[in-house]
Design a protein around this motif. Structure first.
Motif, PDB file in Angstrom:
ATOM      1  N   LYS A  89      -2.579   5.201  20.860  1.00 21.28           N
ATOM      2  CA  LYS A  89      -2.490   6.503  21.531  1.00 21.28           C
ATOM      3  C   LYS A  89      -1.804   7.565  20.674  1.00 21.28           C
ATOM      4  O   LYS A  89      -2.193   8.735  20.706  1.00 21.28           O
ATOM      5  CB  LYS A  89      -1.729   6.378  22.854  1.00 21.28           C
ATOM      6  CG  LYS A  89      -2.488   5.750  23.951  1.00 21.28           C
ATOM      7  CD  LYS A  89      -1.676   5.824  25.226  1.00 21.28           C
ATOM      8  CE  LYS A  89      -2.408   5.189  26.351  1.00 21.28           C
ATOM      9  NZ  LYS A  89      -3.703   5.770  26.622  1.00 21.28           N
ATOM     10  N   ILE A  90      -0.770   7.145  19.947  1.00 18.80           N
ATOM     11  CA  ILE A  90      -0.025   8.133  19.161  1.00 18.80           C
ATOM     12  C   ILE A  90      -0.499   8.210  17.707  1.00 18.80           C
ATOM     13  O   ILE A  90       0.079   8.905  16.897  1.00 18.80           O
ATOM     14  CB  ILE A  90       1.493   7.891  19.228  1.00 18.80           C
ATOM     15  CG1 ILE A  90       1.869   6.509  18.704  1.00 18.80           C
ATOM     16  CG2 ILE A  90       2.007   8.078  20.636  1.00 18.80           C
ATOM     17  CD1 ILE A  90       3.360   6.280  18.625  1.00 18.80           C
ATOM     18  N   ALA A 136       3.575  -8.006  33.998  1.00 19.91           N
ATOM     19  CA  ALA A 136       4.020  -7.523  32.690  1.00 19.91           C
ATOM     20  C   ALA A 136       3.125  -8.039  31.571  1.00 19.91           C
ATOM     21  O   ALA A 136       2.962  -9.246  31.413  1.00 19.91           O
ATOM     22  CB  ALA A 136       5.458  -7.945  32.437  1.00 19.91           C
ATOM     23  N   PRO A 137       2.540  -7.130  30.796  1.00 17.90           N
ATOM     24  CA  PRO A 137       1.768  -7.560  29.627  1.00 17.90           C
ATOM     25  C   PRO A 137       2.723  -7.943  28.496  1.00 17.90           C
ATOM     26  O   PRO A 137       3.909  -7.603  28.536  1.00 17.90           O
ATOM     27  CB  PRO A 137       0.970  -6.306  29.262  1.00 17.90           C
ATOM     28  CG  PRO A 137       1.808  -5.178  29.763  1.00 17.90           C
ATOM     29  CD  PRO A 137       2.530  -5.690  30.978  1.00 17.90           C
ATOM     30  N   ALA A 196       2.608  -2.523  22.605  1.00 22.27           N
ATOM     31  CA  ALA A 196       2.848  -1.860  21.312  1.00 22.27           C
ATOM     32  C   ALA A 196       1.541  -1.435  20.670  1.00 22.27           C
ATOM     33  O   ALA A 196       1.416  -0.301  20.169  1.00 22.27           O
ATOM     34  CB  ALA A 196       3.616  -2.798  20.379  1.00 22.27           C
ATOM     35  N   ASP A 197       0.538  -2.293  20.680  1.00 22.37           N
ATOM     36  CA  ASP A 197      -0.755  -1.946  20.086  1.00 22.37           C
ATOM     37  C   ASP A 197      -1.422  -0.790  20.829  1.00 22.37           C
ATOM     38  O   ASP A 197      -1.971   0.118  20.216  1.00 22.37           O
ATOM     39  CB  ASP A 197      -1.690  -3.158  20.090  1.00 22.37           C
ATOM     40  CG  ASP A 197      -1.253  -4.238  19.100  1.00 22.37           C
ATOM     41  OD1 ASP A 197      -0.381  -3.966  18.243  1.00 22.37           O
ATOM     42  OD2 ASP A 197      -1.789  -5.370  19.209  1.00 22.37           O
ATOM     43  N   ALA A 198      -1.356  -0.829  22.160  1.00 19.78           N
ATOM     44  CA  ALA A 198      -1.973   0.236  22.952  1.00 19.78           C
ATOM     45  C   ALA A 198      -1.281   1.575  22.723  1.00 19.78           C
ATOM     46  O   ALA A 198      -1.933   2.611  22.559  1.00 19.78           O
ATOM     47  CB  ALA A 198      -1.947  -0.126  24.437  1.00 19.78           C
ATOM     48  N   TRP A 223      16.050  -6.470  21.884  1.00 17.94           N
ATOM     49  CA  TRP A 223      14.757  -6.100  22.419  1.00 17.94           C
ATOM     50  C   TRP A 223      14.242  -4.866  21.713  1.00 17.94           C
ATOM     51  O   TRP A 223      14.975  -3.910  21.492  1.00 17.94           O
ATOM     52  CB  TRP A 223      14.883  -5.793  23.887  1.00 17.94           C
ATOM     53  CG  TRP A 223      14.932  -7.003  24.753  1.00 17.94           C
ATOM     54  CD1 TRP A 223      15.528  -8.191  24.493  1.00 17.94           C
ATOM     55  CD2 TRP A 223      14.358  -7.116  26.036  1.00 17.94           C
ATOM     56  NE1 TRP A 223      15.366  -9.041  25.527  1.00 17.94           N
ATOM     57  CE2 TRP A 223      14.646  -8.399  26.512  1.00 17.94           C
ATOM     58  CE3 TRP A 223      13.634  -6.272  26.831  1.00 17.94           C
ATOM     59  CZ2 TRP A 223      14.213  -8.840  27.737  1.00 17.94           C
ATOM     60  CZ3 TRP A 223      13.228  -6.712  28.050  1.00 17.94           C
ATOM     61  CH2 TRP A 223      13.513  -7.988  28.484  1.00 17.94           C
ATOM     62  N   THR A 224      12.961  -4.841  21.428  1.00 16.57           N
ATOM     63  CA  THR A 224      12.350  -3.637  20.889  1.00 16.57           C
ATOM     64  C   THR A 224      11.886  -2.783  22.058  1.00 16.57           C
ATOM     65  O   THR A 224      11.789  -3.264  23.190  1.00 16.57           O
ATOM     66  CB  THR A 224      11.122  -3.987  20.012  1.00 16.57           C
ATOM     67  OG1 THR A 224      10.146  -4.623  20.845  1.00 16.57           O
ATOM     68  CG2 THR A 224      11.510  -4.903  18.859  1.00 16.57           C
ATOM     69  N   SER A 225      11.580  -1.550  21.786  1.00 14.54           N
ATOM     70  CA  SER A 225      11.124  -0.667  22.866  1.00 14.54           C
ATOM     71  C   SER A 225       9.889  -1.209  23.569  1.00 14.54           C
ATOM     72  O   SER A 225       9.832  -1.187  24.794  1.00 14.54           O
ATOM     73  CB  SER A 225      10.874   0.735  22.324  1.00 14.54           C
ATOM     74  OG  SER A 225      12.099   1.298  21.933  1.00 14.54           O
ATOM     75  N   PRO A 226       8.846  -1.698  22.838  1.00 13.53           N
ATOM     76  CA  PRO A 226       7.693  -2.242  23.562  1.00 13.53           C
ATOM     77  C   PRO A 226       8.053  -3.422  24.461  1.00 13.53           C
ATOM     78  O   PRO A 226       7.492  -3.574  25.531  1.00 13.53           O
ATOM     79  CB  PRO A 226       6.744  -2.678  22.446  1.00 13.53           C
ATOM     80  CG  PRO A 226       7.103  -1.822  21.293  1.00 13.53           C
ATOM     81  CD  PRO A 226       8.602  -1.628  21.411  1.00 13.53           C
TER      82      PRO A 226
END
Length: 144
Positions: free
Chosen positions: A141-142, A128-129, A135-137, A1-4
């Protein structure tokens, strides 16, 4: 699993149980230290999950309390920054860029207690999206 993917599919009390057994909440408290003068990454993740995963249109923001901590260590400029910049930034997707916010310190949580009592009587609902949406959102932001 990735963080997003982990973020978009939280195994929390709001989402991990079968429908008949799910625990629900009236709200979420997001904390950020007032003297830091910014919305930290953890609060930005919560902001993204509320925006992309909480159900309820713009009213969902009424169930989120932004709690500024360490008021006893904050100067007048820090407090002004929290009220004028941090709160509107955090609630940027909410109506009028506003939502419930309080300031507390280690000796006085009374404003948070009062805010919790004022929470709307609806329950927080989370859907859950997809990990790509999260990830895109977060990337936007960062600054990536």
């Amino acid at each position: 699993w990735t963080s997003p993917q982990r973020i978009s599919s939280p195994r929390s009390r709001l989402h991990s149980r079968p429908t008949a057994c799910r625990r629900v909440a009236n709200g979420v408290v997001v904390t950020t230290p007032i003297p830091d003068g910014r919305v930290k990454l953890g609060a930005q993740v919560v902001q993204t999950l509320v925006d992309k995963g909480f159900v309820g249109g713009t009213a969902k923001w009424e169930s989120i309390i932004l709690c500024g901590t360490k008021l006893d260590r904050a100067g007048a400029d820090d407090i002004e920054c929290f009220d004028a910049e941090i709160v509107p930034n955090f609630f940027s997707q909410a109506p009028k860029k506003a939502g419930p916010s309080v300031k507390v310190h280690k000796e006085d949580y009374s404003s948070l207690k009062q805010a919790l009592l004022r929470l709307v009587h609806t329950k927080v609902q989370y859907q859950a999206p997809s990990s790509h949406v999260v990830a895109d959102a977060l990337a936007s932001k960062i600054g990536h």
